[in-house]
Design a protein around this motif. Structure first.
Motif, PDB file in Angstrom:
ATOM      1  N   GLU A   1       2.861  10.775  -6.927  1.00 30.39           N
ATOM      2  CA  GLU A   1       1.714   9.893  -7.106  1.00 30.39           C
ATOM      3  C   GLU A   1       1.786   8.790  -6.052  1.00 30.39           C
ATOM      4  N   LEU A   2       0.668   8.563  -5.382  1.00 30.17           N
ATOM      5  CA  LEU A   2       0.522   7.451  -4.450  1.00 30.17           C
ATOM      6  C   LEU A   2      -0.361   6.400  -5.105  1.00 30.17           C
ATOM      7  N   ARG A   3       0.026   5.159  -5.000  1.00 26.99           N
ATOM      8  CA  ARG A   3      -0.761   4.075  -5.591  1.00 26.99           C
ATOM      9  C   ARG A   3      -1.176   3.064  -4.525  1.00 26.99           C
ATOM     10  N   ASN A   4      -2.338   2.481  -4.750  1.00 23.72           N
ATOM     11  CA  ASN A   4      -2.845   1.402  -3.898  1.00 23.72           C
ATOM     12  C   ASN A   4      -3.075   1.885  -2.469  1.00 23.72           C
ATOM     13  N   ILE A   5      -4.001   2.836  -2.324  1.00 25.67           N
ATOM     14  CA  ILE A   5      -4.213   3.421  -1.004  1.00 25.67           C
ATOM     15  C   ILE A   5      -5.665   3.254  -0.552  1.00 25.67           C
TER      16      ILE A   5
ATOM     17  N   GLY B   1     -12.906   1.568   0.298  1.00 25.64           N
ATOM     18  CA  GLY B   1     -12.403   1.015  -0.946  1.00 25.64           C
ATOM     19  C   GLY B   1     -10.905   1.194  -1.060  1.00 25.64           C
ATOM     20  N   VAL B   2     -10.372   0.881  -2.222  1.00 25.42           N
ATOM     21  CA  VAL B   2      -8.943   1.010  -2.484  1.00 25.42           C
ATOM     22  C   VAL B   2      -8.765   1.809  -3.771  1.00 25.42           C
ATOM     23  N   LEU B   3      -8.028   2.884  -3.691  1.00 28.95           N
ATOM     24  CA  LEU B   3      -7.801   3.772  -4.830  1.00 28.95           C
ATOM     25  C   LEU B   3      -6.507   3.372  -5.531  1.00 28.95           C
ATOM     26  N   ASP B   4      -6.576   3.203  -6.847  1.00 25.42           N
ATOM     27  CA  ASP B   4      -5.385   2.798  -7.601  1.00 25.42           C
ATOM     28  C   ASP B   4      -4.338   3.898  -7.642  1.00 25.42           C
ATOM     29  N   SER B   5      -4.784   5.145  -7.846  1.00 21.24           N
ATOM     30  CA  SER B   5      -3.827   6.222  -8.055  1.00 21.24           C
ATOM     31  C   SER B   5      -4.345   7.527  -7.462  1.00 21.24           C
ATOM     32  N   PHE B   6      -3.478   8.219  -6.717  1.00 19.96           N
ATOM     33  CA  PHE B   6      -3.766   9.535  -6.162  1.00 19.96           C
ATOM     34  C   PHE B   6      -2.582  10.422  -6.502  1.00 19.96           C
ATOM     35  N   LYS B   7      -2.806  11.416  -7.344  1.00 20.37           N
ATOM     36  CA  LYS B   7      -1.704  12.259  -7.811  1.00 20.37           C
ATOM     37  C   LYS B   7      -1.859  13.670  -7.268  1.00 20.37           C
ATOM     38  N   LEU B   8      -0.801  14.131  -6.616  1.00 19.54           N
ATOM     39  CA  LEU B   8      -0.785  15.457  -6.008  1.00 19.54           C
ATOM     40  C   LEU B   8       0.524  16.127  -6.403  1.00 19.54           C
ATOM     41  N   GLY B   9       0.452  17.094  -7.306  1.00 16.26           N
ATOM     42  CA  GLY B   9       1.671  17.729  -7.781  1.00 16.26           C
ATOM     43  C   GLY B   9       2.608  16.712  -8.411  1.00 16.26           C
TER      44      GLY B   9
ATOM     45  N   PRO C   1       0.830  -1.209   0.000  1.00 25.12           N
ATOM     46  CA  PRO C   1       0.000   0.000   0.000  1.00 25.12           C
ATOM     47  C   PRO C   1       0.865   1.260   0.000  1.00 25.12           C
ATOM     48  N   TYR C   2       0.263   2.364  -0.370  1.00 20.56           N
ATOM     49  CA  TYR C   2       0.914   3.676  -0.327  1.00 20.56           C
ATOM     50  C   TYR C   2       2.244   3.677  -1.091  1.00 20.56           C
ATOM     51  N   GLN C   3       2.243   3.137  -2.278  1.00 16.84           N
ATOM     52  CA  GLN C   3       3.454   3.146  -3.107  1.00 16.84           C
ATOM     53  C   GLN C   3       3.711   4.583  -3.576  1.00 16.84           C
ATOM     54  N   ILE C   4       4.901   5.083  -3.286  1.00 15.57           N
ATOM     55  CA  ILE C   4       5.232   6.477  -3.590  1.00 15.57           C
ATOM     56  C   ILE C   4       6.039   6.558  -4.876  1.00 15.57           C
TER      57      ILE C   4
END
Length: 426
Positions: free
Chosen positions: A230-234, A219-227, A145-148
């Motif tokens: 990107e965080l994956r699997n959160i 749930g589980v979000l595949d991708s969260f992009k901030l500037g 989880p929380y792959q940076i």
């Protein structure tokens, strides 16, 4: 909105509609309590926020009484407060060996694993703590989880008030306006944003909030992009609560922030996330020079040391982000004991954590966090009950959104320090 001591996990899972929170504030310790703490009583030391001393006192108890469940559980909790994970795990496992069904010890150990991204280990502990939703949620996260990806995000705010907003992308979609708040655990998004991102619920719970039945989804979000990051699997949450016309698309909670060396740059109106490395921590120390301690109580609430109106230095809550027109809140009893000027002719009917309460404007001569101080600020004194909240220790006051505006605040979740500096972040 005021900060309230009854902030419960379920009461915040409305997604973007919920933007108030809180740790309980307590009246000042009386002379008898301080004398008791000075005598070395472990529980009194803990209640007074003397955590290192309390930890040593619990260790002494365990030397002579190794089967003391309370001492083992509380010593583990002391380690957890400071993200000292080996210590926390050691003593919490002792507590669970002594009492496998002890919900509090299981909750603490679940939190300990969660903070380390060991979600497969956390899930059964959440189950043992009676948290079915968390258990199903974390069990559904596959892989790391929380792959940076990326090293730095410096994201300008779209606005300062009533709450800071930043642009972020969910699953590669168009930018969404999200706020952030240290009184919220996971990333929370609105129902509409969840639908547009294609999120699927792996668990759900129902709860009462301000007289309404709310369903929260996990749930589980595949991708969260901030500037530039990107965080994956959160893990992500949302709810079926109606979003008001001015609601943000979601809230970035502490679980996101503690994966980085996080700077909330109020003076520069930006949110800065850096990979946690010795070099980034060194630069933060150099910029701010004087650190304050940082503690995190289950599972996301932040605390440090500060003072109000000559109170002396005590444990205070850090309610960074969110929205609040007042700088600091405290109980009415605390304001009375500190002889703070309080305007009882102008009551404010407000709510926090799903509870309605009455607050009064008050104006302490000084409020202080280390070198950051202000005089005669607009604050709240409210009618919530005093005494420790679920964190188990006394909290003098809550420092909120408006207090931090002249500063940049860096949260170091590795060294567990807070750095507050006037002006824009470098």
């Amino acid at each position: 909105m005021a900060d309230n001591g009854d902030w419960d996990r379920r009461s915040l899972l409305r997604g973007a509609a919920v933007l108030a929170g809180a740790a309980a504030t307590a009246p000042l310790l009386g002379e008898a309590a301080m004398a008791q703490a000075g005598s070395g009583d472990a529980d009194a030391l803990f209640k007074a926020g003397k955590f290192e001393q309390a930890g040593r006192a619990y260790e002494e108890i365990l030397k002579t009484d190794p089967k003391n469940l309370h001492a083992a559980r509380r010593r583990g909790y002391v380690g957890l407060l400071a993200n000292q994970f080996p210590d926390a795990e050691k003593y919490l496992k002792v507590a669970i060996e002594l009492a496998p069904d002890d919900k509090e010890a299981n909750r603490f150990l679940a939190d300990c694993y969660t903070r380390q991204d060991k979600l497969s280990l956390a899930a059964p502990r959440w189950q043992a703590a009676g948290e079915e939703g968390y258990a199903k949620w974390f069990a559904a996260v596959r892989g790391e989880p929380y792959q940076i990806h990326g090293d730095l995000a410096r994201v300008p705010w779209q606005q300062m008030d009533p709450r800071p907003l930043v642009a972020a992308s969910l699953n590669g979609g168009p930018p969404k306006s999200l706020s952030f708040y240290t009184r919220v655990p996971s990333l929370q998004v609105s129902g509409k944003a969840a639908e547009e991102a294609g999120l699927r619920a792996v668990a759900e719970e129902r709860f009462e909030y301000e007289g309404k039945t709310i369903t929260s989804y996990y749930g589980v979000l595949d991708s969260f992009k901030l500037g530039g990051i990107e965080l994956r699997n959160i893990p992500v949450g949302w709810s079926d609560a109606e979003d008001g016309p001015e609601s943000a698309d979601g809230l970035i909670g502490t679980w996101i922030l503690y994966h980085f060396l996080t700077t909330i740059d109020y003076a520069g109106r930006s949110l800065i996330l850096r990979r946690r490395t010795p070099e980034t921590a060194r630069k933060a120390r150099a910029a701010a020079k004087k650190p304050l301690p940082l503690w995190m109580a289950p599972e996301h609430l932040l605390f440090s040391r500060g003072s109000v109106a000559g109170s002396g230095t005590r444990v205070v809550a850090l309610n960074i982000g969110g929205e609040s027109e007042m700088a600091v809140s405290m109980t009415e009893e605390t304001a009375r004991q500190l002889r703070i000027r309080t305007d009882y002719d102008r009551p404010i009917e407000t709510s926090a954590g799903g509870q309605f309460l009455t607050a009064y404007p008050c104006y302490p001569k000084e409020v202080r966090l280390g070198d950051a101080a202000a005089n005669d600020l607009y604050c709240y004194a409210d009618k919530r009950p005093g005494g420790p909240g679920r964190e188990g220790f006394d909290v003098l006051a809550n420092f909120s959104h408006s207090f931090f505006k002249p500063y940049n605040v860096t949260l170091d979740f590795t060294g567990m320090n807070v750095y507050i500096a006037r002006g824009k972040a470098a």
